[in-house]
Scaffold this active site. Structure first.
Site, mmCIF file in Angstrom:
data_model
loop_
_atom_site.group_PDB
_atom_site.id
_atom_site.type_symbol
_atom_site.label_atom_id
_atom_site.label_comp_id
_atom_site.label_asym_id
_atom_site.label_seq_id
_atom_site.Cartn_x
_atom_site.Cartn_y
_atom_site.Cartn_z
ATOM 1 N N LYS A 50 1.011 -1.204 -0.102
ATOM 2 C CA LYS A 50 -0.018 -0.070 -0.081
ATOM 3 C C LYS A 50 0.751 1.129 0.088
ATOM 4 O O LYS A 50 1.820 1.132 0.684
ATOM 5 C CB LYS A 50 -1.069 -0.073 1.375
ATOM 6 C CG LYS A 50 -1.963 1.151 1.371
ATOM 7 C CD LYS A 50 -2.946 0.792 2.495
ATOM 8 C CE LYS A 50 -3.967 2.003 2.342
ATOM 9 N NZ LYS A 50 -4.881 1.704 3.694
ATOM 10 N N SER A 125 -9.975 1.924 2.732
ATOM 11 C CA SER A 125 -8.857 2.562 1.831
ATOM 12 C C SER A 125 -7.984 1.567 1.153
ATOM 13 O O SER A 125 -7.387 2.094 0.151
ATOM 14 C CB SER A 125 -8.109 3.683 2.914
ATOM 15 O OG SER A 125 -7.394 3.056 3.766
ATOM 16 N N SER A 149 -10.078 -0.484 6.978
ATOM 17 C CA SER A 149 -9.430 -0.223 5.791
ATOM 18 C C SER A 149 -8.734 -1.674 5.146
ATOM 19 O O SER A 149 -8.402 -1.776 3.862
ATOM 20 C CB SER A 149 -8.476 0.804 5.780
ATOM 21 O OG SER A 149 -9.285 1.932 5.417
HETATM 22 N N1 GLN Z 1 -13.051 4.200 6.371
HETATM 23 C C1 GLN Z 1 -12.417 4.551 7.444
HETATM 24 C C2 GLN Z 1 -11.998 6.251 7.456
HETATM 25 O O1 GLN Z 1 -12.351 6.603 6.490
HETATM 26 C C3 GLN Z 1 -11.565 3.743 7.805
HETATM 27 C C4 GLN Z 1 -10.198 4.080 7.180
HETATM 28 C C5 GLN Z 1 -9.078 3.286 7.531
HETATM 29 O O2 GLN Z 1 -9.362 2.231 8.089
HETATM 30 N N2 GLN Z 1 -7.806 3.678 6.940
HETATM 31 O O3 GLN Z 1 -11.575 6.712 8.219
#
Ligand code: GLN
Length: 447
Positions: A50, A125, A149
């Site tokens: 990532k 994400s 995410s």
């Molecule tokens: N979707 C969540 C957010 O927008 C979690 C994101 C994540 O786990 N990095 O913060």
């Protein structure tokens, strides 16, 4: 695609061929899971990384405009551990800007498409990591999970996504979003591969002050799908999910029973409290962490005639809308007068959530829950930020409590999109979690 377990027994020639095969596949698909050139560091098994994990010499941009041109001066600890085992970081995975999002729609590099239906999001994400693994373009990938995410995109793309206990995997070299919630973990084609990659990246690291100084025993050689476990279900949560997911949840319960596990029903504080708490804690920490991107130290600098203007222009031009929204929210909840009302209150609720889990884990070994309330949704379909935030109702509470959790593909909805179910474990008991996950995977036989 070959599994990680298979690839680990390949000789150098076979691995070189595998890397060529992956490059060809990337050329012939348009899902935009990989960003930039695919570079290989050594002759080991290729693992997709990532874009928020530092790999020395590679650019690391968190899919943001503000970090364009910035190159990592060092390796994250997880990358050092991978290199020690001769695994090869291979390619950058697309993501939501600074890991803020649930759809990979906010990346500076453009959206990633769901490999099973190009009109749908891959989740986020870690959308690039999940789309590549679920779409047969990567053997395995690393992602990061702050509020879901890893698990949510894994569920949307039909692969396994594993968030270890907070503190189990070093965050040194992971660009911080919300430091008390962030955790690196594997996205893989199956549970055994998740266990193999987890074993390689886990363990205490003196470079990360929140890394747990607790012995980390390898899980893969000890995997045992035949243990009979007590699994708690939170049936009160299920009403927020679509009928397809509710049905899959019931089917998963049956599968667990037929594998010999005992199910018990438990209740927990409503998920709306977890979402509210998360968006105070995560934005507060993000506003502080992202203060370092000022045009002086990292990446892009905007044109300006004085210092103050340089900060303003760099940040205005470099950050996308969602990142700006989080910085504003975080600055607000930390400001004097609101700090007690929001931030301190959120910390208290966070504690209550942990207590509720502790109570359940006095009786149960694992908890079962859906990963998402819907399957992969259409691009641009979330009309407000709040609607997007609610796609994480089932994943966020485990980050607040620091617990390990794994998302496993368990079926498909009426239009053939993958559905994932999640098992949650006691802190630092990754072994039991992976044992239960392997047992469920075998019972379901998802293809
Ligand atoms: N979707 C969540 C957010 O927008 C979690 C994101 C994540 O786990 N990095 O913060």
């Amino acid at each position: 695609m070959v599994t990680l377990k298979e690839a680990l027994s390949f000789d150098k020639n076979e691995i070189a061929n595998l890397k060529e095969e992956i490059k060809d596949k990337i050329k012939n698909t348009n899902i935009n899971a990989y960003i930039g050139e695919v570079e290989s560091i050594n002759d080991g098994v290729p693992i997709l990384i990532k874009d928020n994990i530092n790999v020395k010499g590679w650019s690391v941009t968190c899919s943001s405009k503000i970090l364009q041109g910035y190159k990592s001066p060092y390796n994250a600890s997880v990358i050092e551990k991978m290199l020690d085992k001769n695994l090869s970081p291979f390619g950058r995975a697309n993501m939501d800007e600074f890991a803020m999002g649930s759809s990979t729609e906010t990346s500076y590099y453009g959206r990633t498409l769901n490999p099973h239906d190009h009109t749908k999001v891959p989740g986020g994400s870690s959308g690039g990591s999940a789309a590549a693994v679920g779409g047969g373009l990567a053997v395995a990938a690393l992602g990061s999970d702050t509020g879901g995410s890893i698990r949510q995109p894994a569920a949307f793309c039909g692969c396994v996504g594993f968030k270890p206990t907070y503190g189990r995997v070093s965050r040194y070299g992971l660009v911080a979003f919300s430091s008390s919630l962030d955790q690196i973990g594997p996205l893989t084609q199956n549970v055994e591969d998740a266990s193999l990659l987890y074993d390689i990246i886990a363990g205490h690291d003196s470079k990360d002050s929140t890394s747990a100084n607790i012995e980390s025993k390898p899980t893969a050689p000890n995997l045992n799908p035949n243990r009979k476990l007590k699994i708690a279900t939170l049936d009160g949560f299920i009403k927020d999910a679509t009928p397809d997911i509710q049905k899959n949840y019931e089917d998963t319960k049956k599968a667990l029973k037929s594998a010999g596990h005992e199910l018990i029903t438990k209740e927990m504080m409503g998920s709306e409290f977890a979402v509210a708490t998360y968006y105070i804690v995560a934005t507060a920490e993000a506003s502080s962490n992202l203060a370092r991107f000022d045009g002086v130290r990292y990446g892009n600098r905007a044109n300006s005639s004085n210092l103050k203007e340089m900060y303003e222009n760099t940040r205005s031009e470099g950050f996308g809308d969602e990142v700006k929204r989080r910085i504003l929210l975080g600055t607000f909840v930390l400001s004097s007068g609101y700090y007690d009302a929001y931030y301190i209150k959120a910390q208290k609720v966070r504690h209550l959530i942990k207590n509720e889990y502790d109570k359940i884990f006095k009786e149960a070994d694992l908890i079962l829950s859906p990963v998402t309330p819907t399957t992969a949704f259409e691009f641009d379909s979330k009309k407000s930020p709040l609607e997007m935030y609610l796609s994480d109702i089932y994943t966020i509470a485990t980050n607040l409590a620091g617990l390990p959790a794994i998302s496993i593909p368990t079926g498909r909805d009426g239009s053939g999109l993958p559905i994932g179910m999640q098992l949650i474990g006691r802190d630092f008991d990754e072994q039991t979690l992976l044992d239960g996950a392997l047992s469920l995977e075998r019972e379901i036989g998802y293809k």
